[in-house]
Structure formats: C-alpha cells, structure tokens
Motif scaffolding. Structure first.
Motif, mmCIF file in Angstrom:
data_model
loop_
_atom_site.group_PDB
_atom_site.id
_atom_site.type_symbol
_atom_site.label_atom_id
_atom_site.label_comp_id
_atom_site.label_asym_id
_atom_site.label_seq_id
_atom_site.Cartn_x
_atom_site.Cartn_y
_atom_site.Cartn_z
ATOM 1 N N LEU A 1 0.360 1.446 13.374
ATOM 2 C CA LEU A 1 -1.336 2.704 13.844
ATOM 3 C C LEU A 1 -1.305 3.247 12.853
ATOM 4 C CD1 LEU A 1 -2.801 3.823 16.004
ATOM 5 C CD2 LEU A 1 -0.841 5.490 16.500
ATOM 6 N N VAL A 2 -2.649 3.287 12.997
ATOM 7 C CA VAL A 2 -2.767 4.372 11.467
ATOM 8 C C VAL A 2 -3.829 5.587 12.037
ATOM 9 C CG1 VAL A 2 -4.747 4.386 9.074
ATOM 10 C CG2 VAL A 2 -3.200 2.481 9.954
ATOM 11 N N LEU A 3 -3.857 6.531 12.014
ATOM 12 C CA LEU A 3 -4.719 8.239 12.450
ATOM 13 C C LEU A 3 -5.131 8.334 11.163
ATOM 14 C CD1 LEU A 3 -2.083 9.952 14.655
ATOM 15 C CD2 LEU A 3 -3.612 8.192 15.020
ATOM 16 N N ARG A 4 -6.761 8.707 10.820
ATOM 17 C CA ARG A 4 -6.832 9.124 9.991
ATOM 18 C C ARG A 4 -7.709 10.842 9.919
ATOM 19 N NH1 ARG A 4 -7.399 5.147 7.045
ATOM 20 N NH2 ARG A 4 -9.025 6.216 5.235
ATOM 21 N N TYR A 5 -7.291 11.941 9.206
ATOM 22 C CA TYR A 5 -8.299 12.822 9.741
ATOM 23 C C TYR A 5 -8.860 13.777 8.165
ATOM 24 C CZ TYR A 5 -5.058 13.231 13.237
ATOM 25 O OH TYR A 5 -4.666 12.930 14.364
ATOM 26 N N ALA A 6 -10.482 14.099 7.852
ATOM 27 C CA ALA A 6 -10.701 14.301 7.365
ATOM 28 C C ALA A 6 -10.063 15.827 6.285
ATOM 29 C CB ALA A 6 -12.389 14.928 8.035
ATOM 30 N N ARG B 1 -7.033 -1.856 3.779
ATOM 31 C CA ARG B 1 -5.915 -1.586 4.399
ATOM 32 C C ARG B 1 -5.482 -0.997 5.248
ATOM 33 N NH1 ARG B 1 -3.855 4.193 0.809
ATOM 34 N NH2 ARG B 1 -6.126 4.751 2.081
ATOM 35 N N GLN B 2 -5.793 -0.674 5.602
ATOM 36 C CA GLN B 2 -6.369 -0.373 7.237
ATOM 37 C C GLN B 2 -6.096 -1.741 7.846
ATOM 38 O OE1 GLN B 2 -8.689 2.799 8.510
ATOM 39 N NE2 GLN B 2 -8.454 2.216 11.017
ATOM 40 N N ASN B 3 -6.849 -2.613 7.999
ATOM 41 C CA ASN B 3 -7.242 -3.530 8.182
ATOM 42 C C ASN B 3 -5.400 -4.709 7.984
ATOM 43 O OD1 ASN B 3 -9.110 -3.608 9.326
ATOM 44 N ND2 ASN B 3 -10.729 -4.335 8.255
ATOM 45 N N TRP B 4 -4.880 -4.251 7.692
ATOM 46 C CA TRP B 4 -4.160 -4.702 6.844
ATOM 47 C C TRP B 4 -2.826 -4.274 7.747
ATOM 48 C CZ3 TRP B 4 0.598 -3.861 5.201
ATOM 49 C CH2 TRP B 4 1.764 -4.844 4.648
ATOM 50 N N LEU B 5 -2.939 -2.624 8.007
ATOM 51 C CA LEU B 5 -1.256 -1.946 8.448
ATOM 52 C C LEU B 5 -1.496 -2.110 10.035
ATOM 53 C CD1 LEU B 5 -1.446 0.885 6.221
ATOM 54 C CD2 LEU B 5 0.725 -0.391 6.555
ATOM 55 N N GLN B 6 -3.097 -1.947 10.256
ATOM 56 C CA GLN B 6 -3.120 -2.796 11.976
ATOM 57 C C GLN B 6 -2.553 -4.333 12.582
ATOM 58 O OE1 GLN B 6 -7.265 -1.529 12.333
ATOM 59 N NE2 GLN B 6 -6.783 0.442 13.708
ATOM 60 N N LEU B 7 -2.735 -5.324 11.236
ATOM 61 C CA LEU B 7 -2.265 -6.425 11.581
ATOM 62 C C LEU B 7 -1.054 -6.477 11.658
ATOM 63 C CD1 LEU B 7 -5.550 -8.724 9.811
ATOM 64 C CD2 LEU B 7 -4.296 -8.450 12.556
ATOM 65 N N THR C 1 3.573 4.349 12.516
ATOM 66 C CA THR C 1 2.603 5.614 12.462
ATOM 67 C C THR C 1 2.433 6.117 11.365
ATOM 68 O OG1 THR C 1 3.433 5.942 14.793
ATOM 69 C CG2 THR C 1 1.423 7.588 13.664
ATOM 70 N N VAL C 2 0.904 5.504 10.703
ATOM 71 C CA VAL C 2 0.616 5.918 8.971
ATOM 72 C C VAL C 2 -0.719 6.909 9.779
ATOM 73 C CG1 VAL C 2 -0.963 4.887 7.223
ATOM 74 C CG2 VAL C 2 0.760 3.754 8.196
ATOM 75 N N VAL C 3 -0.475 8.349 8.892
ATOM 76 C CA VAL C 3 -1.518 8.739 8.964
ATOM 77 C C VAL C 3 -2.407 9.598 7.295
ATOM 78 C CG1 VAL C 3 -1.766 11.481 9.169
ATOM 79 C CG2 VAL C 3 -0.070 10.549 10.753
ATOM 80 N N GLU C 4 -3.334 9.393 7.687
ATOM 81 C CA GLU C 4 -3.817 9.218 6.239
ATOM 82 C C GLU C 4 -5.149 10.103 6.346
ATOM 83 O OE1 GLU C 4 -4.530 6.973 3.634
ATOM 84 O OE2 GLU C 4 -2.428 6.777 4.354
ATOM 85 N N VAL C 5 -4.715 11.513 5.312
ATOM 86 C CA VAL C 5 -6.274 12.509 4.752
ATOM 87 C C VAL C 5 -7.205 12.166 4.202
ATOM 88 C CG1 VAL C 5 -6.232 14.741 4.375
ATOM 89 C CG2 VAL C 5 -3.943 14.242 5.689
ATOM 90 N N ASP C 6 -8.277 11.987 4.265
ATOM 91 C CA ASP C 6 -8.721 11.921 3.378
ATOM 92 C C ASP C 6 -9.993 12.336 3.021
ATOM 93 O OD1 ASP C 6 -8.241 8.740 3.919
ATOM 94 O OD2 ASP C 6 -10.263 8.877 5.779
ATOM 95 N N GLY C 7 -10.114 13.123 1.526
ATOM 96 C CA GLY C 7 -11.118 14.362 1.378
ATOM 97 C C GLY C 7 -12.712 13.442 1.105
ATOM 98 N N TYR D 1 1.017 -0.924 0.303
ATOM 99 C CA TYR D 1 -0.138 -0.055 0.071
ATOM 100 C C TYR D 1 0.663 1.102 0.166
ATOM 101 C CZ TYR D 1 -3.586 -3.505 1.117
ATOM 102 O OH TYR D 1 -3.915 -4.109 1.189
ATOM 103 N N ILE D 2 0.150 2.298 -0.597
ATOM 104 C CA ILE D 2 0.826 3.243 -0.569
ATOM 105 C C ILE D 2 0.180 4.265 0.313
ATOM 106 C CG2 ILE D 2 1.277 5.749 -1.721
ATOM 107 C CD1 ILE D 2 3.176 3.480 -2.698
#
Length: 166
Positions: free
Chosen positions: A135-140, A125-131, A103-109, A92-93
């Motif tokens: 840690l996945v942090l998501r921000y709108a 993707r989030q499930n795979w990363l967490q497994l 730690t991964v940060v995702e900015v979702d539009g 994944y990118i």
C-alpha cells in the motif's frame, strides 16, 4: 584547559536548547558525527544519561532525506510508530517503509516532483509497489508542514490496522 568530546557537547546543548532546535541538531549529528550509544550511556560511571537526550533519541529522524521527511518521521515516532526511512523495497528507495504491514509512505515536495521525468518515475515505482502487494500512501510536503498531525494520525491508523490484519 579541559575539553569535552562531541557526545558530551551534544548532551549539554540538548539540555538548554529549545526542543525544535535540539531535534534538528540531534537529527543532523547522531550517527554521523556522534554515535547514539555515546549519548545513551555516557562514559562517566554511575550516570544514566540525559532525560532530554533519551527523549530526543526516541523521536529522532536520523535518515530523513529532507526537512518534511524529518518532521514526518518525528511525528510518527511521537505516536510510537517507527518506520524505516529511505529504505529499499525491490529496486526502489522509499521514503518510509513498514515491512510488517507492507505499507510505504512517500512525502513529495513540489520543487522536486514537478519535473516530468521524476513524476513518471514515481508512477512506475508506485505501480510496481502496488503490484507487489504494497500500500502506498502519498503526502504533499505542504500538507506535512500545515497538517502534520492529520497526516501522521492517518498513517498510524492505517499501519496499525494493516498489522492487525496481517
């Protein structure tokens, strides 16, 4: 008639432009049409470069894929936290990655992530990363525009805390 190269043009523009416009210009041209090395150490001997340009390069968001990501990368850099932008983790990118703290940060539009298939892909993707221990942090994107300081401060706190405990 004398002319200057692209690097010198960029240095000259940065010194007179409003900071927001200068940031956008640097983010869109450095390492695409002008090498960063040309901006830090101008070819003229004895010159140390522009203080405004050095600041811009320290805070540059060179590989952001969208405007909210660009703003977020700059907010993190101003807090002296640099994360890898649009970096591969496994298959994944991810928008922003800190390998040391996992730690991964995702900015979702909303316009992009409202499609059902994109939404499902993001969850896989989030499930795979967490497994894999990330840690996945998501921000709108809307939160990045309206509360960027809160979002960036939270990421900085989490990443630095996880780095200390790593």
């Amino acid at each position: 008639m004398p002319t200057v190269n692209a690097a010198q043009t960029l240095i000259d523009c940065i010194s007179v432009m409003p900071e927001e416009d200068a940031a956008r210009l640097v983010d869109s041209h450095v390492d695409r049409s002008v090498a960063a090395s040309e901006l830090v150490h101008p070819s003229r001997s004895g010159k140390r470069g522009s203080p405004a340009m050095r600041k811009q390069l320290r805070e540059a968001a060179l590989y952001a894929a969208s405007e909210p990501e660009r703003l977020f990368a700059r907010a993190l850099a101003k807090r002296r936290l640099h994360m890898l932008a649009n970096h591969r983790v496994g298959p994944y990118i991810c928008d922003f990655v800190d390998e040391r703290s996992h730690t991964v940060v995702e900015v979702d539009g909303r316009e992009f992530h409202s499609e059902p298939e994109v939404f499902r892909r993001d969850r896989r993707r989030q499930n795979w990363l967490q497994l894999q221990g990330w840690l996945v942090l998501r921000y709108a994107a809307a939160d990045v525009y309206t509360a960027i300081d809160r979002c960036a401060d939270e990421v900085v706190s989490v990443v630095r805390g996880r780095r200390r405990n790593a």
